[in-house]
Design a protein around this motif. Structure first.
Motif, mmCIF file in Angstrom:
data_model
loop_
_atom_site.group_PDB
_atom_site.id
_atom_site.type_symbol
_atom_site.label_atom_id
_atom_site.label_comp_id
_atom_site.label_asym_id
_atom_site.label_seq_id
_atom_site.Cartn_x
_atom_site.Cartn_y
_atom_site.Cartn_z
ATOM 1 N N SER A 90 0.823 -1.207 0.000
ATOM 2 C CA SER A 90 0.000 0.000 0.000
ATOM 3 C C SER A 90 0.859 1.259 0.000
ATOM 4 O O SER A 90 2.089 1.202 0.103
ATOM 5 N N PHE A 91 0.209 2.414 -0.131
ATOM 6 C CA PHE A 91 0.889 3.706 -0.056
ATOM 7 C C PHE A 91 1.284 3.954 1.397
ATOM 8 O O PHE A 91 0.429 4.107 2.275
ATOM 9 N N LEU A 92 2.594 3.976 1.658
ATOM 10 C CA LEU A 92 3.096 3.963 3.029
ATOM 11 C C LEU A 92 3.326 5.352 3.622
ATOM 12 O O LEU A 92 3.641 5.464 4.809
ATOM 13 N N LEU A 93 3.160 6.403 2.812
ATOM 14 C CA LEU A 93 3.475 7.744 3.292
ATOM 15 C C LEU A 93 2.256 8.444 3.888
ATOM 16 O O LEU A 93 2.213 9.660 3.964
ATOM 17 N N SER A 94 1.267 7.664 4.297
ATOM 18 C CA SER A 94 0.096 8.230 4.966
ATOM 19 C C SER A 94 -0.444 7.209 5.953
ATOM 20 O O SER A 94 -0.571 6.016 5.627
ATOM 21 N N GLU A 95 -0.765 7.663 7.150
ATOM 22 C CA GLU A 95 -1.345 6.784 8.158
ATOM 23 C C GLU A 95 -2.721 6.290 7.725
ATOM 24 O O GLU A 95 -3.183 5.233 8.167
ATOM 25 N N LYS A 96 -3.388 7.037 6.833
ATOM 26 C CA LYS A 96 -4.738 6.672 6.404
ATOM 27 C C LYS A 96 -4.739 5.523 5.399
ATOM 28 O O LYS A 96 -5.769 4.865 5.218
ATOM 29 N N THR A 97 -3.630 5.290 4.747
ATOM 30 C CA THR A 97 -3.623 4.299 3.673
ATOM 31 C C THR A 97 -2.729 3.092 3.924
ATOM 32 O O THR A 97 -2.910 2.054 3.294
ATOM 33 N N LYS A 98 -1.762 3.223 4.828
ATOM 34 C CA LYS A 98 -0.728 2.190 4.919
ATOM 35 C C LYS A 98 -1.264 0.816 5.322
ATOM 36 O O LYS A 98 -0.670 -0.205 4.993
ATOM 37 N N ASP A 99 -2.386 0.783 6.044
ATOM 38 C CA ASP A 99 -2.958 -0.497 6.449
ATOM 39 C C ASP A 99 -4.211 -0.859 5.646
ATOM 40 O O ASP A 99 -4.880 -1.849 5.954
ATOM 41 N N LYS A 100 -4.523 -0.061 4.644
ATOM 42 C CA LYS A 100 -5.706 -0.319 3.814
ATOM 43 C C LYS A 100 -5.325 -1.215 2.633
ATOM 44 O O LYS A 100 -4.172 -1.295 2.230
ATOM 45 N N PRO A 101 -6.300 -1.901 2.043
ATOM 46 C CA PRO A 101 -6.001 -2.778 0.907
ATOM 47 C C PRO A 101 -5.677 -2.006 -0.375
ATOM 48 O O PRO A 101 -6.165 -0.898 -0.585
ATOM 49 N N SER A 102 -4.837 -2.600 -1.195
ATOM 50 C CA SER A 102 -4.595 -2.104 -2.548
ATOM 51 C C SER A 102 -5.734 -2.575 -3.440
ATOM 52 O O SER A 102 -6.317 -3.637 -3.215
ATOM 53 N N GLU A 103 -6.032 -1.781 -4.475
ATOM 54 C CA GLU A 103 -7.178 -2.105 -5.333
ATOM 55 C C GLU A 103 -6.757 -2.118 -6.799
ATOM 56 O O GLU A 103 -5.992 -1.259 -7.248
#
Length: 428
Positions: A90-103
């Protein structure tokens, strides 16, 4: 045929980015660079698209997203074991995305039917998966699954148009595997064409190309004339190609190589053949002179490596993505390769080419329609943004696209800072 591909939250691609091969408005280069396909509704698609952008802007990451999608489709049910991590990041440079799934989502046409297939995933599991079909123009939702974290189970949905042992396939689908892949492995004939599109029709290349082996193998068969015609059209001065398959000789290994490693290599290569590739040139007196392929330039070797796969794609109507097509190639050879796709004569099966390059000499309205040109830029939060040239409404047939791009009008160029002050050197 590919209509569009989208990715989100994968490496540098944070927000959903979409590359479309649908023809936009404009009648330029219609017969060469576009084609019509019937799939309930008529679609006008592009034979090629090019992606420009600065280094580290995310071009390769966007291509890698499609490569990962293909890999998960092809391997998740066969090669993956329960508990094996999925190859997503995932995109690791944001706390909002780093643990979210890739699509990932692709829209494509197989055997006259348009499909919309996608999934989202973390390294641990598939979170969502969906397939829509448009056999008569209207959407049919064949299946969908979504992970419910609170209940720790999937919510499943099956449409009446999907036939077969759906409950068996559902129970057999692991958390880290796709339902599509599992069902095909368990003999779903209805889903097989979709799986085959990813496995066979979608082809991925990179800066290293394919090596020399495939083209050399074709030279040993009845396809040799096709390879020679390809090389002669590129004006490389090659009159013929000789290929010999010789047994591996352990004595060819370096003397200073450890004996244990020598024995291991010799064992692995025991029943394999080594291809000896020689190119034939003519002297000024008309005599044949043989060169080892290693004596040819990097560009010639790379073009030879391209020849077989390029011909294969054109003859079978494949969809080819290749990163940094320009590497080691003269600008005219890059255009030669692109023109083979942008022609109904050399591309009768409507194969499609999507590639990245820094070669701006082909950034011309003589080569591409305006809707075939895309840019990739790094935003303020270091994420990747993809956008087409048509966003800028360049003047048809009049605007010099290369000059406009290099001058920064379309963005997607590097901002280079001076290092003089960093080294403590005063300007003179």
């Amino acid at each position: 045929m590919l209509i569009e591909f989208s990715a989100a939250n994968f490496r540098s691609v944070r927000e959903r980015q979409t590359l479309s091969l649908t023809k936009a408005k404009g009648d330029e280069l219609l017969e060469k660079n576009t084609f019509q396909v019937k799939a309930a509704n008529d679609f006008s698609l592009l034979r090629s698209a090019v992606l420009y952008g600065a280094n580290a802007s995310g071009k390769t990451n966007f291509f890698r997203a499609l490569q990962i999608m293909k890999r998960v489709v092809v391997e998740s049910a066969s090669s993956q074991q329960r508990g094996d991590p999925l190859p997503v990041s995932s995109f690791l440079l944001s706390e909002k995305t780093k643990d979210k799934p890739s699509e990932f989502e692709a829209v494509f046409i197989v055997e006259g039917v348009r499909y919309q297939y996608g999934f989202s995933a973390t390294t641990e599991r598939i979170h969502e998966e969906w397939l829509l079909a448009y056999p008569r123009g209207r959407a049919q939702r064949w299946f969908g699954r979504e992970w419910d974290g609170k209940r720790e189970k999937y919510n499943w949905e099956f449409g009446g148009h999907l036939l077969g042992e759906k409950q068996v396939w559902q129970k057999s689908t692991r958390d880290n595997a796709l339902f599509l892949s599992t069902a095909v492995q368990l003999n779903s004939h209805q889903l097989q064409p979709i799986y085959d599109w990813f496995k066979e029709t979608l082809r991925m290349g990179d800066v290293g190309g394919w090596g020399l082996g495939y083209s050399a193998t074709l030279c040993e068969k009845e396809d040799k004339d096709k390879i020679l015609n390809f090389l002669k059209a590129a004006d490389l001065g090659i009159e013929d190609v000789k290929v010999e398959a010789n047994p591996f000789d352990p004595d060819s290994l370096p003397n200073d190589m450890p004996q244990g490693l020598k024995e291991q290599i010799a064992k692995e290569m025991k029943d394999k053949k080594i291809l000896d590739i020689r190119t034939i040139h003519k002297t000024v007196e008309g005599k044949d002179v043989a060169f080892d392929i290693d004596e040819e330039s990097d560009g010639t070797q790379r073009l030879f490596g391209f020849a077989g796969p390029w011909i294969d794609c054109l003859e079978n109507g494949y969809v080819l993505f290749i990163d940094e097509l320009h590497d080691s190639l003269h600008p005219k050879l890059v255009r030669f390769l692109v023109d083979l796709f942008n022609s109904g004569v050399s591309n009768p099966k409507n194969a499609q080419l999507v590639f990245t390059t820094h070669e701006t000499s082909i950034l011309s309205q003589d080569v591409f329609r305006r809707d075939q040109i895309w840019f990739c830029e790094k935003t303020a939060d270091y994420s990747t943004e993809l956008y087409p040239l048509t966003d800028f409404s360049p003047r048809k047939g009049r605007e010099n696209l290369e000059i406009s791009y290099l001058s920064g009008r379309y963005g997607a160029v590097p901002y280079v800072k001076s290092l003089i002050n960093s080294f403590g050197i005063g300007a003179s």
